[in-house]
Design a protein around this motif. Structure first.
Motif, PDB file in Angstrom:
ATOM      1  N   ASN A 262       0.829  -1.199   0.000  1.00  0.00           N
ATOM      2  CA  ASN A 262       0.000   0.000   0.000  1.00  0.00           C
ATOM      3  C   ASN A 262       0.867   1.254   0.000  1.00  0.00           C
ATOM      4  O   ASN A 262       1.958   1.279   0.575  1.00  0.00           O
ATOM      5  CB  ASN A 262      -0.909  -0.021   1.232  1.00  0.00           C
ATOM      6  N   CYS A 263       0.379   2.317  -0.607  1.00  0.00           N
ATOM      7  CA  CYS A 263       1.156   3.558  -0.738  1.00  0.00           C
ATOM      8  C   CYS A 263       1.596   4.127   0.598  1.00  0.00           C
ATOM      9  O   CYS A 263       2.686   4.723   0.706  1.00  0.00           O
ATOM     10  CB  CYS A 263       0.348   4.597  -1.503  1.00  0.00           C
ATOM     11  N   LEU A 264       0.791   3.958   1.647  1.00  0.00           N
ATOM     12  CA  LEU A 264       1.098   4.583   2.923  1.00  0.00           C
ATOM     13  C   LEU A 264       2.185   3.857   3.697  1.00  0.00           C
ATOM     14  O   LEU A 264       2.631   4.338   4.738  1.00  0.00           O
ATOM     15  CB  LEU A 264      -0.170   4.689   3.777  1.00  0.00           C
ATOM     16  N   THR A 265       2.644   2.719   3.176  1.00  0.00           N
ATOM     17  CA  THR A 265       3.758   2.033   3.822  1.00  0.00           C
ATOM     18  C   THR A 265       5.087   2.735   3.575  1.00  0.00           C
ATOM     19  O   THR A 265       6.113   2.357   4.137  1.00  0.00           O
ATOM     20  CB  THR A 265       3.874   0.576   3.324  1.00  0.00           C
ATOM     21  N   VAL A 266       5.087   3.780   2.766  1.00  0.00           N
ATOM     22  CA  VAL A 266       6.308   4.525   2.487  1.00  0.00           C
ATOM     23  C   VAL A 266       6.828   5.240   3.733  1.00  0.00           C
ATOM     24  O   VAL A 266       8.014   5.557   3.844  1.00  0.00           O
ATOM     25  CB  VAL A 266       6.075   5.534   1.340  1.00  0.00           C
TER      26      VAL A 266
ATOM     27  N   LEU B  23       0.964   8.191   8.219  1.00  0.00           N
ATOM     28  CA  LEU B  23       0.347   8.803   7.046  1.00  0.00           C
ATOM     29  C   LEU B  23      -1.133   8.444   6.987  1.00  0.00           C
ATOM     30  O   LEU B  23      -1.547   7.354   7.381  1.00  0.00           O
ATOM     31  CB  LEU B  23       1.052   8.347   5.780  1.00  0.00           C
ATOM     32  N   TYR B  24      -1.934   9.391   6.473  1.00  0.00           N
ATOM     33  CA  TYR B  24      -3.389   9.252   6.516  1.00  0.00           C
ATOM     34  C   TYR B  24      -3.987   8.994   5.134  1.00  0.00           C
ATOM     35  O   TYR B  24      -4.873   8.165   4.978  1.00  0.00           O
ATOM     36  CB  TYR B  24      -3.991  10.518   7.114  1.00  0.00           C
ATOM     37  N   SER B  25      -3.521   9.720   4.120  1.00  0.00           N
ATOM     38  CA  SER B  25      -4.077   9.546   2.781  1.00  0.00           C
ATOM     39  C   SER B  25      -3.095  10.101   1.753  1.00  0.00           C
ATOM     40  O   SER B  25      -2.075  10.707   2.098  1.00  0.00           O
ATOM     41  CB  SER B  25      -5.440  10.242   2.652  1.00  0.00           C
ATOM     42  N   GLU B  26      -3.420   9.900   0.492  1.00  0.00           N
ATOM     43  CA  GLU B  26      -2.543  10.308  -0.604  1.00  0.00           C
ATOM     44  C   GLU B  26      -3.358  10.765  -1.793  1.00  0.00           C
ATOM     45  O   GLU B  26      -4.371  10.155  -2.135  1.00  0.00           O
ATOM     46  CB  GLU B  26      -1.644   9.130  -1.016  1.00  0.00           C
ATOM     47  N   ASN B  27      -2.927  11.840  -2.437  1.00  0.00           N
ATOM     48  CA  ASN B  27      -3.468  12.269  -3.718  1.00  0.00           C
ATOM     49  C   ASN B  27      -2.374  12.171  -4.778  1.00  0.00           C
ATOM     50  O   ASN B  27      -1.219  12.534  -4.507  1.00  0.00           O
ATOM     51  CB  ASN B  27      -3.974  13.715  -3.660  1.00  0.00           C
ATOM     52  N   LEU B  28      -2.743  11.695  -5.958  1.00  0.00           N
ATOM     53  CA  LEU B  28      -1.805  11.560  -7.063  1.00  0.00           C
ATOM     54  C   LEU B  28      -2.248  12.410  -8.246  1.00  0.00           C
ATOM     55  O   LEU B  28      -3.436  12.693  -8.411  1.00  0.00           O
ATOM     56  CB  LEU B  28      -1.724  10.101  -7.538  1.00  0.00           C
TER      57      LEU B  28
END
Length: 393
Positions: free
Chosen positions: A308-312, A316-321
């Protein structure tokens, strides 16, 4: 003993109007001593958190709704039953006649309940297991409870792919501390929670120890926390990169000026919508840069390794691309270009929700240029600067 809860929280409850209480679990004919939830019901009734659904029934299998949950939470925090009676309701679907009114107002006043949109609270909506985990996680962080967690137990469950992005860290924390436990190797994050399950989670949470930070070290940034400084007021300044980075081994580079302009316009929109601006943190900037460079390989919320992206990063709560193939020609007017990019986020329902979410405190944007295409990543966190700078080190 009843735990010391002094303020806020979040959503959820049951539409049954409950006016009958039971002082002891022994009053309930539908709760037996060999039931797995017996001790949890005993805890919640002894501490006056739950009422029975009649003189002699607890109804352990009935689903919990948002209205019911916020009432139990308010009782745990010892909120007065007259709270908010001199103010208007913040939600169009909550009135002073509702038994959960004071608790919904209290939770909203403390920034825990923000509703579901259009000034609605949805008191009859049912709460899920991942929502409860998220609520307790935010509460634990805000009021000095142990918020450390690992991935060790979480990854043993077979349905972690069903956990919503916003709830991943919370579920990792909840499984680490045995606040949420699965069954048959599953977390069932989207399942509705029953009264018995909610009682058990309140009991589990009551065992969590506080770990309020002490002896905070001094930073070189300003203002620096000292022994006389309350950590909650910790608010350092950071050097934000500008210009462009050197070209990397893959032929790409980072455009910091475009990232800074996009962030400024995102914060301007948040301010226009009555939402606090996002604070910058270099750790989140670093994680956003990693994600931006991953996007040419996998333009999705899944990283190239399948995670998942938030494992970076952590917290972290959310992500916009976003990606734009017009970078070379449009970057000559950076403000106009940034405005169009931000507007594309704003005109997308899911992106706008993340961009304007009131629960988010921190954010950073990275713009990775690959040929004529720029890949933009915006990471959000509901944590504090103190958490990022100290508690994850």
């Amino acid at each position: 003993m009843k735990s010391k809860f002094i303020a806020s929280f979040l959503l959820l409850f049951l539409t049954i109007s409950i006016s009958v209480s039971a002082a002891s679990v022994s009053n309930f004919s539908d709760v037996k001593s060999d039931d797995w939830y017996y001790n949890a019901v005993a805890y919640t009734t002894t501490n006056s958190l739950f009422n029975g659904t009649s003189d002699n029934t607890f109804s352990p299998d009935i689903s919990m709704t948002r209205g019911m949950f916020v009432a139990v939470l308010g009782r745990l925090a010892e909120v007065s039953s007259t709270y908010g009676t001199r103010q208007s309701t913040p939600f169009v679907d909550v009135t002073q006649a509702d038994y959960f009114f004071p608790y919904a107002v209290w939770a909203n006043d403390n920034g825990i309940v923000t509703g579901v949109g259009n000034n609605a609270f949805d008191p009859n909506g049912q709460i899920t297991r991942e929502q409860m985990a998220t609520i307790f996680f935010r509460y634990a962080e805000k009021f000095g409870y142990d918020i450390t967690y690992s991935n060790e137990k979480y990854i043993t469950f077979t349905d972690t792919n069903n956990v919503s992005t916003y709830a991943i860290n919370a579920m990792q924390w909840a499984t680490t501390h045995n606040i949420v436990n699965g069954a048959d190797s599953k977390l069932s994050p989207q399942d509705n929670a029953s009264r018995a399950q909610v009682a058990q989670i309140f009991l589990n949470f009551s065992k969590l120890e506080t770990s309020e930070p002490t002896n905070i070290p001094t930073l070189t940034s300003t203002p620096s926390p000292t022994s006389s400084t309350n950590w909650e007021n910790y608010n350092p300044t950071y050097t934000i990169p500008t210009g462009k980075s050197a070209v990397d081994i893959d032929g790409g580079y980072y455009d910091y000026d475009l990232a800074n302009e996009i962030m400024a316009q995102v914060n301007a929109l948040r301010a226009q919508n009555g939402v606090k601006e996002l604070l910058y943190n270099p750790k989140i900037q670093e994680w956003a840069s990693i994600r931006a460079k991953e996007l040419p390989i996998s333009y999705s919320h899944t990283r190239p390794d399948g995670s998942n992206c938030l494992t970076v990063g952590e917290g972290l709560y959310s992500e916009n691309l976003l990606r734009s193939t017009e970078y070379t020609t449009r970057i000559t007017n950076i403000k106009e270009y940034a405005s169009e990019l931000v507007t594309s986020w704003y005109n997308s329902d899911s992106h706008r929700v993340a961009m304007l979410s009131p629960v988010e405190n921190l954010g950073a944007i990275s713009c990775y240029v690959d040929g004529d295409t720029v890949y933009i990543d915006n990471l959000f966190s509901n944590r504090t600067l103190y958490y990022m700078d100290y508690l994850i080190d």
